[in-house]
Design a protein around this motif. Structure first.
Motif, PDB file in Angstrom:
ATOM      1  N   ALA A  92      29.147  67.165 -31.021  1.00  0.00           N
ATOM      2  CA  ALA A  92      28.725  66.469 -31.821  1.00  0.00           C
ATOM      3  C   ALA A  92      28.421  67.574 -32.543  1.00  0.00           C
ATOM      4  O   ALA A  92      28.253  67.929 -33.895  1.00  0.00           O
ATOM      5  CB  ALA A  92      27.594  65.942 -31.899  1.00  0.00           C
ATOM      6  N   LYS A  93      28.108  68.808 -32.684  1.00  0.00           N
ATOM      7  CA  LYS A  93      28.207  70.465 -32.724  1.00  0.00           C
ATOM      8  C   LYS A  93      29.028  71.023 -32.840  1.00  0.00           C
ATOM      9  O   LYS A  93      29.227  72.080 -34.301  1.00  0.00           O
ATOM     10  CB  LYS A  93      26.921  70.709 -31.857  1.00  0.00           C
ATOM     11  N   GLN A  94      30.665  70.333 -32.719  1.00  0.00           N
ATOM     12  CA  GLN A  94      31.588  71.325 -33.349  1.00  0.00           C
ATOM     13  C   GLN A  94      31.726  70.848 -33.675  1.00  0.00           C
ATOM     14  O   GLN A  94      31.722  69.364 -35.317  1.00  0.00           O
ATOM     15  CB  GLN A  94      32.475  70.775 -32.213  1.00  0.00           C
ATOM     16  N   TYR A  95      33.115  71.413 -34.789  1.00  0.00           N
ATOM     17  CA  TYR A  95      34.029  71.476 -35.491  1.00  0.00           C
ATOM     18  C   TYR A  95      35.194  70.075 -35.081  1.00  0.00           C
ATOM     19  O   TYR A  95      35.237  70.868 -34.247  1.00  0.00           O
ATOM     20  CB  TYR A  95      34.078  72.823 -36.194  1.00  0.00           C
ATOM     21  N   PRO A  96      35.811  70.227 -35.542  1.00  0.00           N
ATOM     22  CA  PRO A  96      36.559  69.280 -35.275  1.00  0.00           C
ATOM     23  C   PRO A  96      37.831  69.866 -35.019  1.00  0.00           C
ATOM     24  O   PRO A  96      38.836  69.986 -34.088  1.00  0.00           O
ATOM     25  CB  PRO A  96      36.713  68.335 -37.380  1.00  0.00           C
ATOM     26  N   HIS A  97      38.336  71.027 -35.492  1.00  0.00           N
ATOM     27  CA  HIS A  97      39.052  72.147 -35.079  1.00  0.00           C
ATOM     28  C   HIS A  97      39.008  73.103 -33.156  1.00  0.00           C
ATOM     29  O   HIS A  97      39.398  73.213 -32.491  1.00  0.00           O
ATOM     30  CB  HIS A  97      39.522  73.563 -36.130  1.00  0.00           C
ATOM     31  N   ASN A  98      37.564  72.233 -33.408  1.00  0.00           N
ATOM     32  CA  ASN A  98      37.273  73.165 -31.726  1.00  0.00           C
ATOM     33  C   ASN A  98      38.335  71.690 -30.985  1.00  0.00           C
ATOM     34  O   ASN A  98      37.356  71.833 -29.459  1.00  0.00           O
ATOM     35  CB  ASN A  98      35.904  72.690 -30.874  1.00  0.00           C
ATOM     36  N   LEU A  99      38.389  70.870 -31.219  1.00  0.00           N
ATOM     37  CA  LEU A  99      38.628  69.032 -30.003  1.00  0.00           C
ATOM     38  C   LEU A  99      40.631  69.507 -30.458  1.00  0.00           C
ATOM     39  O   LEU A  99      40.635  70.031 -31.425  1.00  0.00           O
ATOM     40  CB  LEU A  99      37.860  68.170 -30.895  1.00  0.00           C
ATOM     41  N   SER A 100      40.365  68.840 -28.998  1.00  0.00           N
ATOM     42  CA  SER A 100      41.690  68.007 -29.062  1.00  0.00           C
ATOM     43  C   SER A 100      41.778  67.474 -29.958  1.00  0.00           C
ATOM     44  O   SER A 100      41.439  66.923 -30.333  1.00  0.00           O
ATOM     45  CB  SER A 100      42.229  67.844 -27.285  1.00  0.00           C
ATOM     46  N   GLY A 101      43.496  67.431 -29.563  1.00  0.00           N
ATOM     47  CA  GLY A 101      44.027  65.730 -31.191  1.00  0.00           C
ATOM     48  C   GLY A 101      43.559  64.434 -30.236  1.00  0.00           C
ATOM     49  O   GLY A 101      42.780  63.570 -30.897  1.00  0.00           O
ATOM     50  N   GLY A 102      43.909  64.595 -28.383  1.00  0.00           N
ATOM     51  CA  GLY A 102      43.345  63.073 -28.004  1.00  0.00           C
ATOM     52  C   GLY A 102      41.411  63.114 -28.494  1.00  0.00           C
ATOM     53  O   GLY A 102      40.827  61.717 -28.953  1.00  0.00           O
ATOM     54  N   MET A 103      40.729  63.700 -28.230  1.00  0.00           N
ATOM     55  CA  MET A 103      39.620  64.110 -28.521  1.00  0.00           C
ATOM     56  C   MET A 103      39.199  63.466 -30.111  1.00  0.00           C
ATOM     57  O   MET A 103      38.193  62.870 -30.449  1.00  0.00           O
ATOM     58  CB  MET A 103      38.481  65.267 -28.324  1.00  0.00           C
ATOM     59  N   ARG A 104      39.856  64.068 -30.846  1.00  0.00           N
ATOM     60  CA  ARG A 104      39.533  63.797 -32.755  1.00  0.00           C
ATOM     61  C   ARG A 104      39.934  62.866 -32.831  1.00  0.00           C
ATOM     62  O   ARG A 104      39.580  62.050 -33.202  1.00  0.00           O
ATOM     63  CB  ARG A 104      40.873  64.880 -33.594  1.00  0.00           C
ATOM     64  N   GLN A 105      41.393  62.172 -31.710  1.00  0.00           N
ATOM     65  CA  GLN A 105      41.515  60.602 -32.261  1.00  0.00           C
ATOM     66  C   GLN A 105      40.457  59.825 -32.079  1.00  0.00           C
ATOM     67  O   GLN A 105      39.433  59.086 -32.468  1.00  0.00           O
ATOM     68  CB  GLN A 105      43.123  60.012 -31.688  1.00  0.00           C
ATOM     69  N   ARG A 106      39.143  60.084 -30.735  1.00  0.00           N
ATOM     70  CA  ARG A 106      38.211  59.632 -30.094  1.00  0.00           C
ATOM     71  C   ARG A 106      37.140  59.781 -31.044  1.00  0.00           C
ATOM     72  O   ARG A 106      36.358  58.605 -31.775  1.00  0.00           O
ATOM     73  CB  ARG A 106      38.413  59.566 -28.390  1.00  0.00           C
ATOM     74  N   VAL A 107      37.311  60.366 -32.229  1.00  0.00           N
ATOM     75  CA  VAL A 107      35.848  60.738 -33.087  1.00  0.00           C
ATOM     76  C   VAL A 107      36.410  60.354 -34.113  1.00  0.00           C
ATOM     77  O   VAL A 107      35.331  59.015 -34.262  1.00  0.00           O
ATOM     78  CB  VAL A 107      36.088  62.160 -32.699  1.00  0.00           C
ATOM     79  N   THR A 108      37.695  59.621 -34.748  1.00  0.00           N
ATOM     80  CA  THR A 108      37.436  59.531 -35.816  1.00  0.00           C
ATOM     81  C   THR A 108      38.071  57.277 -35.659  1.00  0.00           C
ATOM     82  O   THR A 108      37.503  56.830 -36.296  1.00  0.00           O
ATOM     83  CB  THR A 108      39.714  59.347 -36.192  1.00  0.00           C
ATOM     84  N   ILE A 109      37.829  57.017 -34.203  1.00  0.00           N
ATOM     85  CA  ILE A 109      37.673  56.335 -34.126  1.00  0.00           C
ATOM     86  C   ILE A 109      35.951  55.472 -33.855  1.00  0.00           C
ATOM     87  O   ILE A 109      35.821  54.559 -33.970  1.00  0.00           O
ATOM     88  CB  ILE A 109      38.294  55.170 -32.406  1.00  0.00           C
ATOM     89  N   ALA A 110      35.309  56.207 -33.568  1.00  0.00           N
ATOM     90  CA  ALA A 110      33.900  56.456 -33.049  1.00  0.00           C
ATOM     91  C   ALA A 110      33.679  56.195 -34.740  1.00  0.00           C
ATOM     92  O   ALA A 110      32.830  55.649 -34.555  1.00  0.00           O
ATOM     93  CB  ALA A 110      33.326  57.855 -32.562  1.00  0.00           C
ATOM     94  N   LEU A 111      33.954  57.289 -35.338  1.00  0.00           N
ATOM     95  CA  LEU A 111      33.691  57.138 -37.340  1.00  0.00           C
ATOM     96  C   LEU A 111      34.015  55.346 -37.633  1.00  0.00           C
ATOM     97  O   LEU A 111      33.163  54.753 -38.543  1.00  0.00           O
ATOM     98  CB  LEU A 111      34.345  58.312 -37.886  1.00  0.00           C
ATOM     99  N   ALA A 112      35.404  54.641 -37.266  1.00  0.00           N
ATOM    100  CA  ALA A 112      35.634  53.923 -37.843  1.00  0.00           C
ATOM    101  C   ALA A 112      35.114  52.813 -37.334  1.00  0.00           C
ATOM    102  O   ALA A 112      34.585  51.893 -38.090  1.00  0.00           O
ATOM    103  CB  ALA A 112      37.315  53.122 -37.261  1.00  0.00           C
ATOM    104  N   ILE A 113      34.272  52.556 -35.756  1.00  0.00           N
ATOM    105  CA  ILE A 113      34.169  51.620 -35.393  1.00  0.00           C
ATOM    106  C   ILE A 113      32.482  51.918 -35.681  1.00  0.00           C
ATOM    107  O   ILE A 113      31.625  50.772 -35.079  1.00  0.00           O
ATOM    108  CB  ILE A 113      33.822  51.069 -34.354  1.00  0.00           C
ATOM    109  N   SER A 114      31.052  52.854 -36.635  1.00  0.00           N
ATOM    110  CA  SER A 114      30.000  52.899 -36.368  1.00  0.00           C
ATOM    111  C   SER A 114      29.577  51.956 -37.005  1.00  0.00           C
ATOM    112  O   SER A 114      28.365  52.054 -36.339  1.00  0.00           O
ATOM    113  CB  SER A 114      30.300  54.929 -37.034  1.00  0.00           C
ATOM    114  N   CYS A 115      29.577  51.129 -38.259  1.00  0.00           N
ATOM    115  CA  CYS A 115      29.470  50.189 -38.001  1.00  0.00           C
ATOM    116  C   CYS A 115      29.184  48.969 -38.149  1.00  0.00           C
ATOM    117  O   CYS A 115      29.276  47.754 -38.708  1.00  0.00           O
ATOM    118  CB  CYS A 115      29.438  50.178 -39.754  1.00  0.00           C
ATOM    119  N   SER A 116      30.198  48.546 -37.023  1.00  0.00           N
ATOM    120  CA  SER A 116      30.847  47.393 -36.497  1.00  0.00           C
ATOM    121  C   SER A 116      31.408  47.253 -37.302  1.00  0.00           C
ATOM    122  O   SER A 116      30.671  45.782 -37.667  1.00  0.00           O
ATOM    123  CB  SER A 116      28.996  46.806 -35.590  1.00  0.00           C
ATOM    124  N   PRO A 117      32.293  47.126 -37.555  1.00  0.00           N
ATOM    125  CA  PRO A 117      33.706  46.240 -38.225  1.00  0.00           C
ATOM    126  C   PRO A 117      33.601  44.512 -38.025  1.00  0.00           C
ATOM    127  O   PRO A 117      33.603  44.767 -36.778  1.00  0.00           O
ATOM    128  CB  PRO A 117      34.919  47.319 -38.934  1.00  0.00           C
TER     129      PRO A 117
END
Lengths: 308, 300, 366
Positions: C158-183
């Motif tokens: 959570a304390k890292q910048y996107p460029h510190n993460l791998s592609g797969g990890m980043r896509q997991r993060v974008t998914i976390a963002l997308a589902i964060s408010c229970s769409p």
């Protein structure tokens, strides 16, 4: 860094050689009419004109490093003293003009990029193309004519030091600062708008919009920093240009800064003062441009990794 | 979480059948505003250039003939735009002043372009030591604030048209060198250059036959911007009295002369000011137009 | 509105009717989406398949209201979420609809996170704005979400910048963002295209798991029929801004009617084929969508194309036997007319548009 030092040396050699470019013997210009040959020899010795070019350069550079910029041929006052008196004035103008230009350009640039073709964008574009076509000296004269002569709101010329009367000082500063800021502000808006429009079409901005975040937040937090690279790069050049290049505006408003000093010195054929100011402004210009490189990591953490 | 549901609920409570007037934006082909700026700019610049060239044959008063009447108001008598304080015809001085502006705008820019493009292409093509040397020189030229550089140079040399053009050309070189270098590097990688090299073409041939035409396209649009900048720079110098020595008329000099009478006779400064404005405006418009054209061509 | 219609509408999560999105470009109007109808029920997955340039991304962006400024949504277009016409609400009026009920995962995780903000900052920002959480609550929730999408050491990440993460990890993060408010509706626009093959399955499985747990509806957009084959409840095939065929997944595969669908399936490489088999490809490229003529957009590339296909635009119609299965073709596969059309073209070696047709077109090229 090596390149920076090399440039410094080149700049110093070039400014030193500036005096050699002057046609004729500089000594002749310094002598009063009907001077004797004895006086002439004295003067040559005093300024070291009899020594070789290299010797003179080395001793000039040595003096320079000790803060000795020479003595004015005209007033016999050390150049460094005169510059120290006038530099704060030019610096104040430059900083104020820069602040004004940025204060206008950042919100206008952001909004023009957010709503291209909208009312703000169209007004900004119209004013920009008019301002861009108005040289600083024409703009200054028009401003003086409108606000000074016709409306009589602001003083036309004259300089009141801040310590003497802060209010009058502020009034005296307004028109010169606007004249200086105008063109630069337009430049900033153009750069910021261009970069910002590109950023706003990037995925991460679309993604932030898809997350339903408020517009201002997206513009400022998710888009602005990455869109500021050109702005920051040019800021270094601009502030350097403002400090050393406010010649015209200082002349028009009779402001006792470095710019007006250079013109006075040229008219008096006091080239040692000209030389010192040229060197100083080139130094400021170089240093500011190098500082800009240091600002990049603050804008984008990815650069931080690349440089360390 | 309850908060969110509440919000969603309220969103859904909007009757789905209700449509506001702006719900469905009407498609309309955004009207592409005809840009009259570029053609009008070309007309103005054409007038200025033709005027500057043919000034001697035009039915104009002698720009330096000191008249005995100071006709302050334009449009009266023989003097269409009035006279200056010495009774010299303003229109005539503006037309003759265009010679200086155009000599600088066209001459110094052309000179800067030739030298800058040659340097830039050499740097971009040969790279290595050639590149480092040229880049250092370009950086050196850019190490001075432009106006300060010019003032110092022109003041040290004797002010004359030749020295003015030389000084301004020096000021313009870095712009051309940089853009030529960047484009040469970009194009030097392309197949047609590799092919030409493989066929044994000499560097000179590759540079002039293969690269020059491609590099010139962006250079041309920069040229108009530089012209505008140099016209302004010349005006600044003349305004400071460091340009072409009087009595040769120049727009900057006219502005400076008229300033003392500005309160009573604003036309003394407004007319040369307008000439500056229109000329720079015309260059800028044409520059924008050229950039747009080139941008579209390279995107195709 | 009749009660029956109302009831159908309420069961439907997403309803798209006659959506037309055109772009104003210097070269003319581009009809990126030209009359699209779609339905998605709550909890189900709709796969949208098409080549790049078929208009599928424009479709998803018009639902999210993030179209480029040059885009025009034509009058008569309707997008309804649970019956609410999205054209009648703007993100300004309803601040907590986009990002809360509706959210989206983008194609390229390398570019879809803001590079200058830490992963945690982007998550807590969204959580705090939409859900009104305090700083501490939001940080806690962010870490919970990162754990949920399978990110190891979530507190550190959570304390890292996107460029510190791998592609797969980043896509997991974008998914976390997308589902964060229970769409209720998640649009995934080519969520795995930019990722390594090994990671693709993990991400698709993650989406499937999240959907099963939360019951959200999902629109899965892809150019790869294989991706949606086992995951979508129904599939819509898009070509040149239109839906050319849509059906429940099983029926689409067992009884495809549009030659384009067939061509897409043939383009999937198969393990059962001997190696060195030439991969089947669709000849030509998708049409340019500026002022398209009255014709089937696929005709120039279609082995079944007849003169009629070049002068008339086929509309999407339900098949006589199965109202849930619709296709837009004058000579559908599996019908006498369609088979005759294809056979004639194969015999002639050329279709009505003059494109060469091979006998082996449907299996492997020669």
């Amino acid at each position: 860094m090596a390149r920076f030092v090399l440039l410094l040396v080149m700049v110093s050699v070039a400014t030193f050689l500036l005096l050699e470019l002057i046609p004729g013997d500089p000594v002749d210009g310094l002598l009063p009419e009907g001077a004797t040959e004895e006086m002439r020899q004295q003067l040559i010795q005093l300024y070291g004109f009899d020594q070789s070019l290299v010797t003179r350069y080395v001793s000039w550079l040595g003096d320079l490093l000790h803060g000795d910029l020479g003595t004015s041929w005209q007033t016999r006052i050390p150049v460094a003293t005169t510059i120290a008196e006038r530099a704060p004035v030019s610096l104040e103008l430059a900083v104020l003009a820069m602040a004004l230009a940025l204060a206008v350009a950042i919100p206008v640039g952001i909004y023009s990029a957010y709503r291209p073709g909208g009312i703000v964008d169209r007004i900004a574009t119209f004013i920009a193309s008019a301002t861009l076509a108005t040289p600083a000296f024409v703009l200054a004269i028009v401003l003086v004519w409108v606000f000074g002569v016709q409306l009589g709101w602001l003083p036309i010329v004259g300089w009141v030091p801040f310590s003497e009367d802060p209010f009058q000082h502020l009034r005296a500063v307004i028109l010169p600062v606007i004249s200086l800021a105008g063109g630069e502000c337009v430049l900033f808006i153009r750069l910021l708008k261009g970069d910002m429009m590109a950023t706003l079409q990037q995925d991460h901005v679309l993604s932030a919009r898809a997350r339903g975040l408020p517009t201002w937040r997206i513009l400022v937090r998710h888009a602005l920093r990455q869109s500021s690279f050109s702005l920051v790069t040019v800021s270094g050049v601009v502030i350097g240009r403002l400090i050393g290049g406010a010649v015209i505006v200082e002349m028009i408003f009779s402001i006792p800064g470095l710019g007006s000093l250079v013109v006075i010195a040229i008219n008096n054929r006091d080239f040692i003062t000209v030389q010192a100011i040229v060197l100083l402004s080139a130094l400021i210009y170089l240093v500011l441009n190098s500082l800009v490189d240091l600002a990049y990591p603050l804008l984008d953490p990815r650069v931080r990794r690349a440089t360390t | 979480m309850t908060d969110v549901v509440g919000h969603t609920g309220s969103a859904l409570s909007v009757p789905p059948t209700v449509k506001s007037a702006d719900a469905a934006p009407v498609v309309k082909r955004r009207r592409r505003r005809r840009d009259y700026g570029a053609p009008l700019g070309a007309v103005w610049l054409g007038l200025v250039v033709v005027g500057a060239i043919t000034a001697d044959w035009l039915p104009l008063a002698d720009p330096n003939e000191i008249g005995n009447v100071f006709s302050a108001t334009p449009g009266l008598g023989d003097h269409l735009l009035g006279t200056d304080i010495l009774g010299r015809d303003i229109l005539s001085r503006c037309v003759y002043g265009a010679r200086i502006s155009m000599a600088v705008g066209l001459g110094a820019t052309a000179l800067a372009m030739v030298v800058g493009v040659a340097f830039g292409m050499a740097a971009g093509y040969f790279r290595g030591a050639v590149d480092s040397t040229i880049s250092l020189f370009v950086n050196f030229l850019m190490a001075f604030p432009p106006l300060m550089f010019l003032i110092a140079l022109v003041a040290a040399m004797r002010p004359s048209l030749t020295n003015l053009v030389l000084g301004l050309a020096l000021l313009g070189i870095p712009n051309f060198a940089r853009i030529a270098r960047a484009n040469t590097i970009a194009f030097a990688e392309r197949e047609f250059v590799t092919a030409s090299k493989a066929l044994g073409a000499s560097p000179f041939r590759v540079l002039t036959r293969e690269l020059l035409a491609n590099v010139m396209l962006p250079v041309m649009s920069l040229m108009l911007v530089v012209m505008a900048a140099l016209v302004v720079a010349e005006g600044s110098l003349s305004f400071l009295g460091l340009g072409v020595p009087p009595p040769t008329p120049s727009w900057g000099g006219m502005l400076a002369d008229g300033r003392s009478q500005m309160n009573e006779h604003p036309h003394l400064v407004m007319i040369p000011g307008l000439f500056f404005f229109l000329t720079v405006f015309a260059f800028n418009r044409l520059g924008d137009w050229a950039r747009g054209r080139i941008g579209r061509e390279s995107s195709l | 509105m009749s009660t029956i219609e109302a009831r159908t509408a309420s069961r439907l999560l997403l309803q798209v009717r006659n959506l037309k999105v055109w772009f104003d470009t210097p070269r003319g109007l581009v009809r990126a989406v030209d009359g699209v109808d779609l339905d998605l029920r709550a909890g189900e997955t709709l796969g949208i398949v098409g080549e790049s340039g078929s208009g599928k991304s424009v479709l998803s962006r018009s639902i999210m209201k993030i179209l480029a400024p040059s885009a025009r949504v034509l009058p008569g277009s309707e997008i309804r979420l649970k019956g609410l016409d999205l054209a009648t609400v703007s993100p300004k009026q309803n601040k907590h609809l986009w990002g809360v009920d509706l959210s989206m995962v983008f194609q390229d995780p390398m570019t879809s996170l803001t590079p200058v903000l830490t992963v945690g900052a982007q998550l807590t920002e969204t959580l705090r704005f939409h859900l009104g959480l305090s700083r501490d609550q939001a940080e806690e929730e962010a870490i919970r979400l990162l754990t949920l999408v399978g990110i190891p050491e979530p507190a550190k990440r959570a304390k890292q910048y996107p460029h510190n993460l791998s592609g797969g990890m980043r896509q997991r993060v974008t998914i976390a963002l997308a589902i964060s408010c229970s769409p209720e509706l998640l649009i995934a626009d080519e969520p795995t295209t930019a990722l390594d093959v090994t990671v693709q399955h993990q991400i698709l499985n993650l989406l499937e798991r999240l959907q099963a747990d939360s019951g959200m509806g999902m629109v899965l957009i892809t150019h790869d029929l294989g991706v949606v084959a086992g995951r979508a409840d129904s599939i819509a095939v898009m070509y040149a801004g239109r839906i050319v065929e849509k059906a429940p997944t099983k029926r689409l595969f067992s009884n495809m009617r549009h030659p384009y669908t067939r061509a897409l399936i043939d383009a999937i490489p198969r393990i059962s084929h001997p190696s060195h088999t030439r991969l089947a490809s669709i000849p030509g490229r998708p049409p340019v969508l500026i002022d398209p003529p009255q014709a089937c957009g696929f005709a120039p590339r279609c082995p079944s194309a007849q003169p009629r296909c070049l002068s008339e635009t086929p509309v999407l119609e339900p098949t006589p036997i199965d109202p849930a299965h619709a296709s837009a073709c004058f000579f559908p596969l599996g019908t006498p007319a369609g088979d005759a059309a294809r056979e004639n073209n194969i015999k002639a070696g050329v279709n009505a548009a003059g494109t060469a047709v091979n006998a082996g077109e449907s299996t492997d090229g020669r």
